[in-house]
Design an enzyme around this catalytic site. Sequence first.
Site, short mmCIF file in Angstrom:
data_model
loop_
_atom_site.label_atom_id
_atom_site.label_comp_id
_atom_site.label_asym_id
_atom_site.label_seq_id
_atom_site.Cartn_x
_atom_site.Cartn_y
_atom_site.Cartn_z
N PRO A 82 0.83 -1.21 0.00
CA PRO A 82 0.00 0.00 0.00
C PRO A 82 0.86 1.26 0.00
CG PRO A 82 -0.71 -1.55 1.72
CD PRO A 82 0.61 -2.04 1.20
N ASP A 83 0.31 2.34 -0.55
CA ASP A 83 0.98 3.62 -0.36
C ASP A 83 0.57 4.16 1.01
OD1 ASP A 83 -1.55 4.77 -0.60
OD2 ASP A 83 -1.23 5.46 -2.65
N PHE A 84 0.99 5.37 1.33
CA PHE A 84 0.69 5.89 2.67
C PHE A 84 -0.60 6.69 2.72
CE2 PHE A 84 5.08 4.80 3.26
CZ PHE A 84 5.16 4.46 4.59
N ARG A 85 -0.94 7.41 1.67
CA ARG A 85 -1.96 8.45 1.78
C ARG A 85 -3.27 8.17 1.07
NH1 ARG A 85 0.64 12.72 4.18
NH2 ARG A 85 2.91 12.51 4.20
N ASN B 206 10.87 5.50 -1.21
CA ASN B 206 10.44 4.19 -0.73
C ASN B 206 11.46 3.55 0.20
OD1 ASN B 206 8.12 4.48 -2.26
ND2 ASN B 206 9.05 3.55 -4.07
N ASP C 74 11.11 0.17 0.88
CA ASP C 74 10.91 -1.26 0.68
C ASP C 74 12.09 -1.97 0.03
OD1 ASP C 74 10.61 -0.66 -2.14
OD2 ASP C 74 8.52 -0.14 -1.72
N HIS D 202 14.49 8.36 2.29
CA HIS D 202 13.89 8.09 3.59
C HIS D 202 14.45 6.82 4.22
CE1 HIS D 202 10.29 10.70 2.13
NE2 HIS D 202 11.33 11.42 2.51
N CYS E 121 25.39 -2.33 23.73
CA CYS E 121 24.96 -1.43 24.82
C CYS E 121 23.57 -1.71 25.34
CB CYS E 121 25.06 0.02 24.36
SG CYS E 121 23.73 0.53 23.24
#
Length: 257
Positions: free
Chosen positions: A13-16, A87, A89, A106, A141
């Site tokens: 799916p896309d985001f918007r 993207n 992915d 991103h 850590c």
Amino acid sequence: MAGAGISTPSGIPDFRSLGSGWYSNLQEYSVPYPEAIFELSYFFHNPKPFLSWAKQLYPGKYRPNIIHYFLRLLHDKGQVLRLYTQNIDGLERASGIPASKLVEAHGSFATASCTTCHRAAPGEGFWADVMEDRVPHCSVCGGVTKPDIVFFGEQLPERFLLHVVDFPMADLLLTLGSSLQVEPFASLTEAVRSSVPRLLMNKDVVGPWARCPRSKDVVQVGDLVRSVEKLVALLGWTEELKALVQRETGKLGGLDG
């Protein structure tokens, strides 16, 4: 420039998009609002919603589609200076486009790091924890480990700065499958010289093509796969692209075996 629309034919799916986009379907993760799942402050408070969502993008679950292979063919023909993608992915990499030609603006799920000491984390161990619903921790850590994708408020990768050199050099800007709503990525469309043609292939007219088009701008609106197939046919590359898709999907099938 590529956005989530190039990966929706792969099943991601896309985001918007209303109803089908990620932001419309995050209620199951019990976040206060959709964007919280990608905010660093919320991740530190509760990393489990993001890690549960991340399982859906496990590397290898999805395959490149004809759009990714069209971009790969452009690279093979020496026509790609750089591919800037929003993207996360990794399907551009999976299609065979070399990392040197990519700017994953991103970030991506290909690598992971500790949020405390910033050491790189072995991908196998990170994904083993995620797939078993465990919060992955740094072996050095003890800090929480997250994939190297850019959350809201984080700096973009250093490679993004290549745009300062790349865009003034370009002689064509091709933008595919993006709503162009996220900055600073969206503003890159204005970084090419005014004499350079800009081609938008998208389901909607967006960005500068909608606000302040230039004389050499071109828009192809509609289903992105069909638009790419139409362009490939006009270029006389249909059989070449078919052969590339068949060859590369055969390699991926072999890896599954």
